[in-house]
Design a protein around this motif. Sequence first.
Motif, PDB file in Angstrom:
ATOM      1  N   THR A 120      36.563  68.881  38.053  1.00 35.46           N
ATOM      2  CA  THR A 120      35.434  69.630  37.707  1.00 35.46           C
ATOM      3  C   THR A 120      34.871  70.226  36.486  1.00 35.46           C
ATOM      4  O   THR A 120      33.990  70.725  36.256  1.00 35.46           O
ATOM      5  N   GLY A 121      35.808  69.639  35.612  1.00 34.37           N
ATOM      6  CA  GLY A 121      35.707  70.167  34.122  1.00 34.37           C
ATOM      7  C   GLY A 121      34.577  69.132  33.432  1.00 34.37           C
ATOM      8  O   GLY A 121      34.435  68.290  34.277  1.00 34.37           O
ATOM      9  N   SER A 122      34.529  69.748  32.213  1.00 32.47           N
ATOM     10  CA  SER A 122      33.723  68.487  31.521  1.00 32.47           C
ATOM     11  C   SER A 122      33.979  67.382  31.145  1.00 32.47           C
ATOM     12  O   SER A 122      33.220  66.257  31.588  1.00 32.47           O
ATOM     13  N   ILE A 123      35.496  66.704  31.119  1.00 30.74           N
ATOM     14  CA  ILE A 123      35.799  65.337  30.776  1.00 30.74           C
ATOM     15  C   ILE A 123      36.060  64.905  32.436  1.00 30.74           C
ATOM     16  O   ILE A 123      35.563  63.866  32.617  1.00 30.74           O
ATOM     17  N   ASN A 181      40.440  73.834  40.250  1.00 27.65           N
ATOM     18  CA  ASN A 181      40.916  75.155  40.196  1.00 27.65           C
ATOM     19  C   ASN A 181      40.104  75.929  40.917  1.00 27.65           C
ATOM     20  O   ASN A 181      40.440  76.462  41.869  1.00 27.65           O
ATOM     21  N   ASN A 182      39.072  76.498  40.296  1.00 27.23           N
ATOM     22  CA  ASN A 182      38.085  77.475  40.853  1.00 27.23           C
ATOM     23  C   ASN A 182      36.868  76.924  41.374  1.00 27.23           C
ATOM     24  O   ASN A 182      36.177  77.631  42.057  1.00 27.23           O
ATOM     25  N   ASN A 183      36.367  75.872  40.666  1.00 31.57           N
ATOM     26  CA  ASN A 183      34.714  75.622  41.101  1.00 31.57           C
ATOM     27  C   ASN A 183      34.695  74.695  42.263  1.00 31.57           C
ATOM     28  O   ASN A 183      34.664  73.401  42.334  1.00 31.57           O
ATOM     29  N   ALA A 187      43.566  63.120  28.270  1.00 23.80           N
ATOM     30  CA  ALA A 187      42.561  64.224  27.804  1.00 23.80           C
ATOM     31  C   ALA A 187      43.144  65.290  27.133  1.00 23.80           C
ATOM     32  O   ALA A 187      42.914  65.842  26.324  1.00 23.80           O
ATOM     33  N   ASP A 206      40.464  61.590  24.126  1.00 23.15           N
ATOM     34  CA  ASP A 206      40.063  62.224  22.887  1.00 23.15           C
ATOM     35  C   ASP A 206      39.298  61.339  21.977  1.00 23.15           C
ATOM     36  O   ASP A 206      39.849  60.128  21.770  1.00 23.15           O
ATOM     37  N   GLU A 221      46.874  69.356  24.860  1.00 25.57           N
ATOM     38  CA  GLU A 221      47.825  70.280  24.573  1.00 25.57           C
ATOM     39  C   GLU A 221      49.453  69.851  25.171  1.00 25.57           C
ATOM     40  O   GLU A 221      50.397  70.191  24.514  1.00 25.57           O
ATOM     41  N   GLY A 232      41.722  67.787  37.172  1.00 20.49           N
ATOM     42  CA  GLY A 232      40.577  68.638  36.448  1.00 20.49           C
ATOM     43  C   GLY A 232      39.226  67.937  36.730  1.00 20.49           C
ATOM     44  O   GLY A 232      38.735  67.862  35.693  1.00 20.49           O
ATOM     45  N   MET A 248      31.022  70.494  25.460  1.00 23.41           N
ATOM     46  CA  MET A 248      32.461  70.553  26.205  1.00 23.41           C
ATOM     47  C   MET A 248      32.677  71.824  26.952  1.00 23.41           C
ATOM     48  O   MET A 248      32.001  72.793  27.082  1.00 23.41           O
ATOM     49  N   GLY A 249      34.164  71.855  27.605  1.00 27.08           N
ATOM     50  CA  GLY A 249      34.362  73.207  28.127  1.00 27.08           C
ATOM     51  C   GLY A 249      34.362  74.310  27.260  1.00 27.08           C
ATOM     52  O   GLY A 249      34.588  73.803  25.877  1.00 27.08           O
TER      53      GLY A 249
HETATM   54  P1  NDP Z   1      37.107  72.200  31.159  1.00 31.29           P
HETATM   55  O1  NDP Z   1      37.183  73.729  30.975  1.00 31.29           O
HETATM   56  O2  NDP Z   1      35.486  71.820  31.238  1.00 31.29           O
HETATM   57  O3  NDP Z   1      37.804  71.673  32.548  1.00 31.29           O
HETATM   58  C1  NDP Z   1      39.003  72.086  32.949  1.00 31.29           C
HETATM   59  C2  NDP Z   1      39.425  71.523  34.177  1.00 31.29           C
HETATM   60  O4  NDP Z   1      40.876  71.833  34.554  1.00 31.29           O
HETATM   61  C3  NDP Z   1      38.648  71.954  35.356  1.00 31.29           C
HETATM   62  O5  NDP Z   1      38.618  71.024  36.253  1.00 31.29           O
HETATM   63  C4  NDP Z   1      39.485  73.385  35.800  1.00 31.29           C
HETATM   64  O6  NDP Z   1      39.227  73.650  37.226  1.00 31.29           O
HETATM   65  C5  NDP Z   1      40.681  72.836  35.775  1.00 31.29           C
HETATM   66  N1  NDP Z   1      41.489  73.868  35.355  1.00 31.29           N
HETATM   67  C6  NDP Z   1      41.510  74.888  34.296  1.00 31.29           C
HETATM   68  N2  NDP Z   1      42.602  75.493  34.571  1.00 31.29           N
HETATM   69  C7  NDP Z   1      43.639  75.137  35.382  1.00 31.29           C
HETATM   70  C8  NDP Z   1      44.681  75.465  35.911  1.00 31.29           C
HETATM   71  N3  NDP Z   1      45.626  76.692  35.597  1.00 31.29           N
HETATM   72  N4  NDP Z   1      45.278  74.985  36.879  1.00 31.29           N
HETATM   73  C9  NDP Z   1      44.775  73.842  37.473  1.00 31.29           C
HETATM   74  N5  NDP Z   1      43.686  73.343  36.938  1.00 31.29           N
HETATM   75  C10 NDP Z   1      42.851  74.105  36.144  1.00 31.29           C
HETATM   76  O7  NDP Z   1      37.746  71.322  30.054  1.00 31.29           O
HETATM   77  P2  NDP Z   1      37.415  70.263  29.381  1.00 31.29           P
HETATM   78  O8  NDP Z   1      37.046  69.244  30.380  1.00 31.29           O
HETATM   79  O9  NDP Z   1      36.523  70.720  28.227  1.00 31.29           O
HETATM   80  O10 NDP Z   1      38.878  69.722  28.647  1.00 31.29           O
HETATM   81  C11 NDP Z   1      39.862  69.217  29.287  1.00 31.29           C
HETATM   82  C12 NDP Z   1      41.020  68.612  28.272  1.00 31.29           C
HETATM   83  O11 NDP Z   1      40.345  67.558  27.686  1.00 31.29           O
HETATM   84  C13 NDP Z   1      41.180  69.822  27.423  1.00 31.29           C
HETATM   85  O12 NDP Z   1      42.740  69.400  26.985  1.00 31.29           O
HETATM   86  C14 NDP Z   1      40.545  69.298  26.108  1.00 31.29           C
HETATM   87  O13 NDP Z   1      40.948  69.918  25.015  1.00 31.29           O
HETATM   88  C15 NDP Z   1      40.427  68.001  26.153  1.00 31.29           C
HETATM   89  N6  NDP Z   1      39.188  67.180  25.832  1.00 31.29           N
HETATM   90  C16 NDP Z   1      37.952  67.759  26.030  1.00 31.29           C
HETATM   91  C17 NDP Z   1      36.705  67.059  25.461  1.00 31.29           C
HETATM   92  C18 NDP Z   1      35.507  67.441  25.988  1.00 31.29           C
HETATM   93  O14 NDP Z   1      34.493  67.005  25.598  1.00 31.29           O
HETATM   94  N7  NDP Z   1      35.253  68.462  27.053  1.00 31.29           N
HETATM   95  C19 NDP Z   1      36.956  66.104  24.199  1.00 31.29           C
HETATM   96  C20 NDP Z   1      38.152  65.803  24.003  1.00 31.29           C
HETATM   97  C21 NDP Z   1      39.142  66.568  24.667  1.00 31.29           C
HETATM   98  P3  NDP Z   1      37.826  74.646  37.657  1.00 31.29           P
HETATM   99  O15 NDP Z   1      36.849  74.037  36.743  1.00 31.29           O
HETATM  100  O16 NDP Z   1      37.667  74.115  39.124  1.00 31.29           O
HETATM  101  O17 NDP Z   1      38.416  76.050  37.418  1.00 31.29           O
END
Ligand code: NDP
Length: 382
Positions: A10-13, A35-37, A118, A145, A121, A8, A196-197
Motif C-alpha cells: 500500500t506504500g509508494s513503492i 499495515n494501516n491502509n 527497496a 532504489d 534500512e 508493503g 515518495m513516502g
Molecule cells: P511508504 O511509507 O509509502 O510505504 C510503506 C509500506 O510499508 C506501506 O505499505 C505501509 O503500510 C507498510 N508499513 C509501514 N510500517 C509498517 C510496519 N510497522 N509493519 C508493517 N508494514 C508497515 O514507503 P515508501 O514506499 O516510500 O518506501 C518503502 C521503502 O522503499 C523504504 O525503505 C524507502 O527508503 C525505500 N525507497 C522508496 C522510494 C520511493 O520512491 N518511495 C525510492 C527508493 C527507496 P500502510 O501504508 O498500509 O500503513
Amino acid sequence: MENIVVLGSTGSIGKNTLDIISRTNRYRLVGLSYNNNTKEAIKQIKRFSPKFVACGKTDDIDKIKSINPDITVFAGKSGLNEISDLNEADIFVNALVGTSGLIPTYNILKNKKRLALANKESLVIAGKIFKEMADSSNIEIIPIDSEHSAIYQCINKQNKDIHSIIITASGGPFLERDSFENIKIEDALSHPTWSMGKKITIDSATMMNKGFEIIEARWLFDVKYDKIKVVVHKESILHSAVEFNDGSIIAQLAAHDMRIPIAYALMKPKRMDLEFKIDLTEIGSLHFQKPNFNKFITLKLAYDALKKEDKNLGLVLNAADEVAVEHFLNKKIKFSDIFKILQKSCEIFEDDLKQDIFAIEKETIYIKNEVERLIKKDFIGG
Ligand code: NDP
Ligand code: MG
C-alpha cells in the motif's frame, strides 16, 4: 508464471510495483502485506486476488475474509513474519519502511528466495549479515532504489575493475538554503523531483537518505567507503554512475519514475516497454556539484559509520533517524533538531556487531527507546 509477494503493497513503492506487475503476465501476485491502509489494501485484494494477505490490525481479518473466505490472513508483527516466510513465493519485493523490513529480509534470504529490495534500512542495520547470507547461498539481492539500480546496471558483473561508485543526489528541497531554522513540515515534505513516502521524503530533505544509500552501496556492491562518492545532481536524470579503472564512467539516465527501476528488478535482463522516455534535447543540460558536508552532516555521519564498521553505527543511525523523523512529523521537534539527534546518538551509542538478527532487532528497539528518552530530556524538555 512466477509467484510474487509484495511486502508493503500500500506504500509508494508497493503501489508502483503492483502497477508493473499488472503490465506483465510473468508474475502472479500470491501475497501482499500492508499495515494501516485498509482501503487501498481492499482495492488491491479485489483486483489481484492474492492467496495470502498480512495486515497490521487483527480488526481487518474479517474484512479481508469477506472478500474471499479462502484467503489466508496473517495479522500483526507475527503476520509479517509468516508472509515473508512463505514457501509458495518465487520472488519477494520488500517495500516496507524502516526497521519493519529487517526480519522479512532475513526470512527471504534464509529461504534462498529471490529478493527485490527497496527497504534500504535492512542493509543499513545489518548489511554485513545479509551480504554473507546472499553470498553463501549464491543469490543476488536485486536493488530497487534508483541509484543502486543504476549502479547495478552499470557494473554489469565487472566488479573487479571499479575505481569508484558515484551516487547522485538531488539535494532535496533545502539544497540552496543557508539555515535549517523555521522549516515547516509541508516544506520538508515537498521534494523537488521525486514523489515518495513520508519517511524517505524527510530523509531526502536532511540527506540522511543519501547517507543510508552510501551504506546500502557498501553492502550491495562490496565496495569500501573510500570508493563511494556522492555528487549533487539537481535534475535527478542521471541516477548514478560507475567509474572504472581506465577512467571510463558509465551512467544510467532515465526519467525520475520508480517504475523504471522496479520493472528492471522484476524483469532483468529484459526491459519492459514503459512510457516514461526522456528527450535529452528537451532537458538540455545536466548539472553536478560537490555536496556540502558541513551543512549536511548526515553524509559525514554515514561515512563515519562505514569507517568504524566494528561499531555498527548504521544500526544507531537508522534507529535514531526513525525516532527523530517521527517526532518531527508529529510536530514535537524542529527540523534542525533531527541533525543534532543523529549526531548525539552516534556519539553516545554503538553496537557490537551482533551476528544474530533477532539480537540486532532487539538492539534496534533498545536504541530507539534510548533516543526517545534523549529527545524527551534534551529536545522537548519532558
Ligand atoms: P511508504 O511509507 O509509502 O510505504 C510503506 C509500506 O510499508 C506501506 O505499505 C505501509 O503500510 C507498510 N508499513 C509501514 N510500517 C509498517 C510496519 N510497522 N509493519 C508493517 N508494514 C508497515 O514507503 P515508501 O514506499 O516510500 O518506501 C518503502 C521503502 O522503499 C523504504 O525503505 C524507502 O527508503 C525505500 N525507497 C522508496 C522510494 C520511493 O520512491 N518511495 C525510492 C527508493 C527507496 P500502510 O501504508 O498500509 O500503513
Ligand atoms: Mg534512492
